[in-house]
Design a protein around this motif. Structure first.
Motif, PDB file in Angstrom:
ATOM      1  N   ALA A 558       4.116  44.770  11.155  1.00 51.45           N
ATOM      2  CA  ALA A 558       3.547  43.852  10.172  1.00 51.45           C
ATOM      3  C   ALA A 558       4.639  43.285   9.257  1.00 51.45           C
ATOM      4  O   ALA A 558       4.668  42.085   8.954  1.00 51.45           O
ATOM      5  CB  ALA A 558       2.486  44.567   9.345  1.00 51.45           C
ATOM      6  N   LEU A 559       5.571  44.137   8.813  1.00 51.34           N
ATOM      7  CA  LEU A 559       6.645  43.674   7.939  1.00 51.34           C
ATOM      8  C   LEU A 559       7.625  42.773   8.686  1.00 51.34           C
ATOM      9  O   LEU A 559       8.110  41.768   8.135  1.00 51.34           O
ATOM     10  CB  LEU A 559       7.376  44.869   7.332  1.00 51.34           C
ATOM     11  CG  LEU A 559       6.591  45.660   6.268  1.00 51.34           C
ATOM     12  CD1 LEU A 559       7.359  46.911   5.861  1.00 51.34           C
ATOM     13  CD2 LEU A 559       6.313  44.781   5.047  1.00 51.34           C
ATOM     14  N   ALA A 561       6.881  40.873  11.225  1.00 56.17           N
ATOM     15  CA  ALA A 561       6.192  39.603  11.432  1.00 56.17           C
ATOM     16  C   ALA A 561       6.219  38.766  10.153  1.00 56.17           C
ATOM     17  O   ALA A 561       6.430  37.545  10.189  1.00 56.17           O
ATOM     18  CB  ALA A 561       4.745  39.857  11.866  1.00 56.17           C
ATOM     19  N   LYS A 562       6.043  39.427   9.013  1.00 56.48           N
ATOM     20  CA  LYS A 562       6.082  38.700   7.743  1.00 56.48           C
ATOM     21  C   LYS A 562       7.482  38.159   7.470  1.00 56.48           C
ATOM     22  O   LYS A 562       7.648  37.031   6.981  1.00 56.48           O
ATOM     23  CB  LYS A 562       5.634  39.622   6.607  1.00 56.48           C
ATOM     24  CG  LYS A 562       5.602  38.911   5.255  1.00 56.48           C
ATOM     25  CD  LYS A 562       5.090  39.832   4.153  1.00 56.48           C
ATOM     26  CE  LYS A 562       5.070  39.096   2.811  1.00 56.48           C
ATOM     27  NZ  LYS A 562       4.574  39.959   1.707  1.00 56.48           N
ATOM     28  N   SER A 564       9.617  37.143   9.530  1.00 58.20           N
ATOM     29  CA  SER A 564       9.911  35.974  10.358  1.00 58.20           C
ATOM     30  C   SER A 564       9.309  34.698   9.788  1.00 58.20           C
ATOM     31  O   SER A 564       9.688  33.593  10.174  1.00 58.20           O
ATOM     32  CB  SER A 564       9.376  36.197  11.779  1.00 58.20           C
ATOM     33  OG  SER A 564       7.952  36.239  11.778  1.00 58.20           O
ATOM     34  N   ARG A 565       8.353  34.872   8.831  1.00 58.87           N
ATOM     35  CA  ARG A 565       7.693  33.702   8.246  1.00 58.87           C
ATOM     36  C   ARG A 565       8.166  33.410   6.832  1.00 58.87           C
ATOM     37  O   ARG A 565       8.175  32.265   6.400  1.00 58.87           O
ATOM     38  CB  ARG A 565       6.176  33.922   8.215  1.00 58.87           C
ATOM     39  CG  ARG A 565       5.528  34.157   9.566  1.00 58.87           C
ATOM     40  CD  ARG A 565       4.007  34.142   9.450  1.00 58.87           C
ATOM     41  NE  ARG A 565       3.530  35.122   8.469  1.00 58.87           N
ATOM     42  CZ  ARG A 565       3.180  36.350   8.767  1.00 58.87           C
ATOM     43  NH1 ARG A 565       3.288  36.779  10.029  1.00 58.87           N
ATOM     44  NH2 ARG A 565       2.752  37.185   7.824  1.00 58.87           N
ATOM     45  N   LEU A 568      10.976  38.748   2.406  1.00 58.72           N
ATOM     46  CA  LEU A 568      10.320  39.957   1.928  1.00 58.72           C
ATOM     47  C   LEU A 568      10.748  40.250   0.506  1.00 58.72           C
ATOM     48  O   LEU A 568      11.853  39.896   0.078  1.00 58.72           O
ATOM     49  CB  LEU A 568      10.692  41.141   2.819  1.00 58.72           C
ATOM     50  CG  LEU A 568      10.275  41.097   4.287  1.00 58.72           C
ATOM     51  CD1 LEU A 568      10.777  42.348   5.004  1.00 58.72           C
ATOM     52  CD2 LEU A 568       8.773  40.976   4.425  1.00 58.72           C
ATOM     53  N   GLU A 572       9.501  45.571  -0.249  1.00 56.19           N
ATOM     54  CA  GLU A 572       9.172  45.492   1.177  1.00 56.19           C
ATOM     55  C   GLU A 572      10.424  45.705   2.033  1.00 56.19           C
ATOM     56  O   GLU A 572      10.350  46.346   3.094  1.00 56.19           O
ATOM     57  CB  GLU A 572       8.521  44.146   1.492  1.00 56.19           C
ATOM     58  CG  GLU A 572       7.102  44.025   0.948  1.00 56.19           C
ATOM     59  CD  GLU A 572       6.526  42.634   1.126  1.00 56.19           C
ATOM     60  OE1 GLU A 572       5.292  42.519   1.233  1.00 56.19           O
ATOM     61  OE2 GLU A 572       7.309  41.662   1.150  1.00 56.19           O
TER      62      GLU A 572
END
Length: 585
Positions: A558-559, A561-562, A564-565, A568, A572
């Motif tokens: 999940a982290l 994937a985040k 990559s967008r 953080l 995080e």
């Protein structure tokens, strides 16, 4: 309405010895840390019924019966839940407390309405003695004083306010209106609801009068009149004659479901005291669940005409979703112009019992009904038949009966069994997949051997040794794990932490009559092999360790994937670094 506090049930089960309870009704033999017997719920020669003192739990490997001390009394003595609790409390020398929902006043109001119904029943019974025309009518119908007494028959004279005047000193006008004993038009004065009628008291599972059915003694409409819906009376839940049938035979195996009060009474007059009637309504799911809590076999009795067969079809539609293996439902269609009352007088009880034995199984009525409704000689007709069949059995519980019906329906629709099952659509997902039932084992090999998921293993261990929940550290991460059944595991852990002395039986009772409860009951059957009993705590740690790895995997993905967008946060980034270090390669 009042209810029994959960804390009382916990204490009651903690004081109850299930071995002593079951042993008072069944001969038990000690075997290891358990007790065995031939199952009291089905015929067998080799014992497959086990009682586990540690868990305060029983289970039959033959028929699958299982549960707590409360469940045993409900099944063995045909008791409702409250009755079973009251019986265990009596044995333990405890008084059953009650607590109210919105307020104490609700409980008091409920009891007042019950008292009003009981007072009315006593008045109607007294009236019957003083009205020869009512007594003559019952005698003409072939009823004896004994039957009238057992069913508490009465009479309401054709007087506008006979009951109101009699009970006015004890009950307020609004109470009699709320109880359905009186009524009024617009803002006019109240008057008796039942007038000029033979009265049939309707009793709940504890024998309390909760309502009435009244039959006109002379001409007029409506011929039959029931108590309206009240806080103590619900037509879709109660059945006339069920209390009397249970009282006549505590070990009932079969009930005959008929349509009228007089049918129940007439059959009782001829010694057939296992008949019940719905209260002027079609059979409901609540009716069926109530009946199946008492007996495993039902026979529905309907007229043989078109209206009777349509009524039978509606009953069948309600029955299919509750048709678990072990339950049997048959349909008895009467000759034209006959009802159970006239038939038993003409053929005697032996004749009616012979017809009951020849009654048609539910599966036959289902398949023949579908054939009659659709033209199986055309592709379109077979497709329509299959579509209706799929709608009917979609919610039927899994089991051997369902599988057999599906096989035959697939042949009728000219499709494979797999194609037919795909047409059923998805079933409601289970939050906690239950283990497959084990084969019936010998005493030497009876231990359940399951390929079990980490969640199921953790739940099984906690049900075997609930105190282990107190030794676990911070399990907050479990709430964020996405895997089947983990929500139930979190709830069980939280319950055990808040109630550190809760027994297995007490834990199971927290989820009585729920889908989660049914899964937990099955998992409670698990026991560690003798060689691993001392290693049970490690089994729990291993299961939770595997779940922790799943959480790490899911959180890491999940982290990443985040990341990559978007960027953080510092927290995080630090968390991801820690997770990547812990993540197994």
């Amino acid at each position: 309405m009042s209810r029994i506090p959960q804390t009382f049930i916990d204490e009651l089960l903690a004081r109850t010895d299930i071995v002593e309870l079951v042993g008072s009704r069944v001969t038990l033999k000690k075997q290891g840390r358990e007790y065995t017997a031939c199952c009291p719920f089905h015929a067998e020669k080799t014992p497959s019924f086990y009682v586990t003192p540690q868990k305060q739990f029983y289970h039959c490997f033959g028929c699958g019966a299982h549960g707590t001390a409360i469940s045993f009394l409900m099944e063995y003595d045909n008791m409702e839940f409250v009755e079973a609790v009251e019986e265990l409390a009596r044995r333990a020398g405890m008084d059953v407390p009650r607590e109210s929902g919105p307020g104490r006043r609700d409980s008091e109001d409920f009891q007042r309405l019950i008292a009003a119904q009981e007072a009315a029943a006593a008045h109607f019974t007294d009236n019957l003695r003083h009205h020869p025309e009512a007594v003559d009518y019952l005698k003409q119908r072939g009823l004896t004083g004994e039957i009238a007494r057992d069913y508490r028959l009465g009479f309401a004279p054709n007087v506008r306010d006979d009951l109101l005047r009699t009970l006015s000193g004890e009950f307020e006008e609004q109470e009699l209106l709320s109880a359905g004993l009186a009524t009024r038009r617009d803002s006019g004065p109240p008057y008796d609801r039942f007038r000029g009628r033979i009265m049939f008291p309707i009793r709940d599972s504890r024998g309390r009068v909760v309502g009435f059915g009244g039959r006109l003694l002379g001409p007029g409409d409506p011929k039959y009149l029931n108590t309206p819906e009240t806080p103590v009376f619900h037509k879709g839940q109660h059945l006339y004659g069920l209390y009397e049938a249970r009282k006549a035979s505590p070990r009932l195996e079969e009930l005959l479901v008929v349509e009228g009060y007089m049918d129940v009474i007439a059959l009782a007059q001829f010694g057939l005291r296992n008949a019940v009637a719905t209260l002027g309504t079609a059979t409901t799911r609540d009716h069926l669940e109530r009946l199946f809590r008492v007996v495993p076999h039902l026979v529905f009795c309907f007229d043989g005409d078109r209206a009777g067969r349509e009524a039978a079809w509606r009953a069948l539609e309600q029955t299919l979703p509750v048709m678990r293996d072990g339950r049997q439902v048959r349909f008895l269609f009467l000759p034209e112009g006959e009802d159970p009352d006239t038939l038993v007088r003409r053929e005697g009880p032996e004749g009616l019992q012979a017809r009951m034995r020849q009654a048609r199984p539910l599966s036959d009525v289902l398949i023949d009904g579908l054939r009659q409704r659709h033209d199986a000689g055309t592709r379109e007709g077979r497709a329509a038949l299959g579509a209706q069949a799929a709608r009917l059995i979609r919610d039927m519980p899994e089991g051997l009966l369902r599988a057999q019906i599906i096989n035959e329906l697939a042949q009728l629709a000219s499709v494979s069994t797999d194609q037919f099952e795909r047409g059923l659509g998805p079933r409601a997902p289970d939050d906690t997949p239950a283990p497959s039932p084990p084969p019936r084992p010998s005493p030497a090999t009876r231990r359940q051997r399951l390929e079990i998921t980490p969640v199921r293993l953790a739940l099984s261990v906690l049900l075997d040794q609930p105190t282990l929940a107190q030794d676990l550290g911070d399990m907050h991460w479990l709430e964020h794990l996405n895997t089947p059944g983990v929500k139930v595991l979190v709830q069980v852990l939280e319950t055990l932490r808040q109630n550190p002395h809760l027994t297995t039986a007490g834990l199971l009772e927290r989820w009585r009559d729920s889908e989660t409860g049914r899964h937990l009951l099955k998992l409670a059957q698990w026991q560690p092999p003798p060689s691993q009993e001392e290693a049970v705590p490690k089994l729990l740690q291993d299961a939770l360790g595997r779940l922790r790895q799943q959480y790490i995997q899911q959180r890491t993905e999940a982290l990443l994937a985040k990341a990559s967008r978007a960027a953080l946060s510092d927290d995080e980034k630090a968390e991801l670094k820690t997770l990547l270090i812990r993540k197994p390669q």
